[in-house]
Design a protein around this motif. Structure first.
Motif, PDB file in Angstrom:
ATOM      1  N   TYR A 246    -105.472  -1.006 -73.721  1.00  0.00           N
ATOM      2  CA  TYR A 246    -105.279  -1.203 -72.192  1.00  0.00           C
ATOM      3  C   TYR A 246    -105.523  -0.108 -71.475  1.00  0.00           C
ATOM      4  N   ALA A 249    -109.286  -0.286 -71.129  1.00  0.00           N
ATOM      5  CA  ALA A 249    -109.641  -0.957 -69.992  1.00  0.00           C
ATOM      6  C   ALA A 249    -109.416  -0.406 -68.746  1.00  0.00           C
ATOM      7  N   HIS A 286    -114.356  -6.337 -65.550  1.00  0.00           N
ATOM      8  CA  HIS A 286    -113.356  -5.106 -66.091  1.00  0.00           C
ATOM      9  C   HIS A 286    -112.114  -5.337 -65.479  1.00  0.00           C
ATOM     10  N   ASP A 288    -110.685  -8.309 -64.632  1.00  0.00           N
ATOM     11  CA  ASP A 288    -109.941  -9.213 -65.595  1.00  0.00           C
ATOM     12  C   ASP A 288    -109.437  -9.066 -67.009  1.00  0.00           C
ATOM     13  N   LYS A 289    -110.381  -8.099 -67.685  1.00  0.00           N
ATOM     14  CA  LYS A 289    -110.207  -7.471 -69.211  1.00  0.00           C
ATOM     15  C   LYS A 289    -108.909  -6.492 -68.663  1.00  0.00           C
ATOM     16  N   TYR A 290    -108.865  -5.724 -67.759  1.00  0.00           N
ATOM     17  CA  TYR A 290    -107.554  -5.042 -67.465  1.00  0.00           C
ATOM     18  C   TYR A 290    -106.323  -5.714 -67.408  1.00  0.00           C
ATOM     19  N   ARG A 292    -105.560  -8.763 -68.340  1.00  0.00           N
ATOM     20  CA  ARG A 292    -105.206  -9.507 -69.528  1.00  0.00           C
ATOM     21  C   ARG A 292    -104.572  -8.618 -70.620  1.00  0.00           C
ATOM     22  N   LEU A 293    -105.196  -7.476 -70.744  1.00  0.00           N
ATOM     23  CA  LEU A 293    -104.485  -6.206 -71.494  1.00  0.00           C
ATOM     24  C   LEU A 293    -103.144  -5.924 -70.825  1.00  0.00           C
TER      25      LEU A 293
END
Length: 359
Positions: A246, A249, A286, A288-290, A292-293
């Motif tokens: 996390y 990210a 990035h 969306d990835k952040y 999600r984590l």
């Protein structure tokens, strides 16, 4: 049909020798035309009975096996044609081209990956340096950051508890071994000293009882250590690994956000607009990835808190009851504690291999 150059009569002199024909360019051209446009050899026949023979002596030339030839009119010679060899060469060339294309594709993919990795590393390093020197903005979730800090502090304290519990186990094991040896010595002396037989016998029984209770306490403490070790080095460590992902990210998200902000203040020409579109796509990926984590970390932290309370409630109760019963000398309560928590002790010598397994 043969041309006239192929069927013309050859003059003979009186001695039977062939005469000399005048040089004629049309003769050579007619011969070339015969060889090029003549009948196909695979469709003609060979007459074995001579000119005007019967059909019984006809042998189809298609049944004659041999290398095919073609006539080269320019050099006036026949050149063998190998169709199988040409097909093999074509297949080899096509396979080599396919292997070359695949290897080239792999190389291009690796090059693109290294290029993307280098660009991402550069942006993240730039963002990290900017944050440390106070020149860059940083996305902060205050509530989540506080929970993460509490988890790290809890893990350090639990690691200290685990270290001390292991040290207690080692000391208790040494004491139990000493008591076992002392009980054996008292028993031996009671047999060899008739005047002190009763005194040595009492002490031998006491040491053996203490040794048995110590082994029971060791089983309880080992179960406590094993549970704490699982909680600290597996459950908490798994959550901390997700937290590290996390944080990475978050750094990437801030790096691409800063890149997009820097491009947005630039000129609005065609080249810069294309760069802004690309930066916007990377920023959204990035982001969306952040998010999600961040959601994964929140879920794991809540689950870890619930699991930690259940595990520690059971283990602390076990530790208290076992220590109290041991030092109070209450053997029945100590054994009842192990039954309550479904702890099974290994019989003496279970760790040692049998005589059949010994080399």
């Amino acid at each position: 049909m043969l041309s006239k150059a192929a069927t013309m009569e050859i003059p003979m002199n009186r001695n039977g020798d062939t005469g000399t024909l005048p040089e004629d360019d049309s003769l050579e051209q007619d011969l070339q035309q015969v060889m090029v446009s003549g009948p196909n050899l695979n469709e003609t026949s060979i007459v074995s009975g001579g000119y005007g023979g019967t059909a019984e002596g006809i042998i189809p030339t298609a049944s004659i096996k041999g290398p095919a030839v073609r006539y080269n009119a320019q050099f006036n010679r026949r050149i063998p044609v190998t169709g199988q060899g040409s097909s093999m060469q074509d297949s080899r060339s096509s396979s080599s081209m396919t292997a070359e294309e695949s290897s080239r594709g792999v190389a291009v993919e690796k090059l693109d990956f290294m290029k993307q990795w280098g660009l991402n590393t550069y942006k993240c390093t730039k963002q990290m340096i900017a944050e440390r020197f106070g020149r860059g903005s940083r996305t902060v979730d205050l509530e989540l950051e506080a929970q993460i800090e509490v988890l790290r502090d809890t893990k350090r304290k639990y690691e200290n508890v685990l270290r001390l519990a292991r040290a207690l186990t080692n000391h208790l094991y040494s004491m139990v071994q000493t008591q076992h040896a002392l009980g054996d010595t008292f028993t031996d002396l009671s047999l060899k000293s008739p005047e002190l037989r009763d005194e040595f016998g009492y002490n031998a029984e006491t040491q053996k009882l203490l040794c048995k209770n110590g082994e029971t306490l060791l089983g309880a403490i080992n179960f406590f250590v094993s549970s704490i070790n699982t909680l600290v080095n597996k459950t908490m460590e798994d959550t901390l690994m997700t937290i590290k992902m996390y944080e990475a990210a978050r750094l990437e998200f801030d790096a691409y956000r800063a890149d997009l902000e820097e491009l947005s203040v630039g000129p609005r020409d065609v080249v810069n607009m294309a760069r802004i579109d690309t930066a916007q796509e990377q920023y959204q990926i990035h982001k969306d990835k952040y998010e999600r984590l961040r959601s994964d970390v929140t879920i794991k932290l809540n689950f870890l808190d619930e699991n930690k309370v259940k595990v520690m409630h059971k283990q602390l109760l076990l530790f208290h009851n076992a220590i109290s019963a041991y030092f109070a000398g209450n053997q029945q309560q100590l054994e009842q504690t192990l039954k309550q928590f479904n702890i099974k002790l290994r019989p003496p010598g279970a760790d040692k291999p049998s005589w059949l397994e010994e080399p």
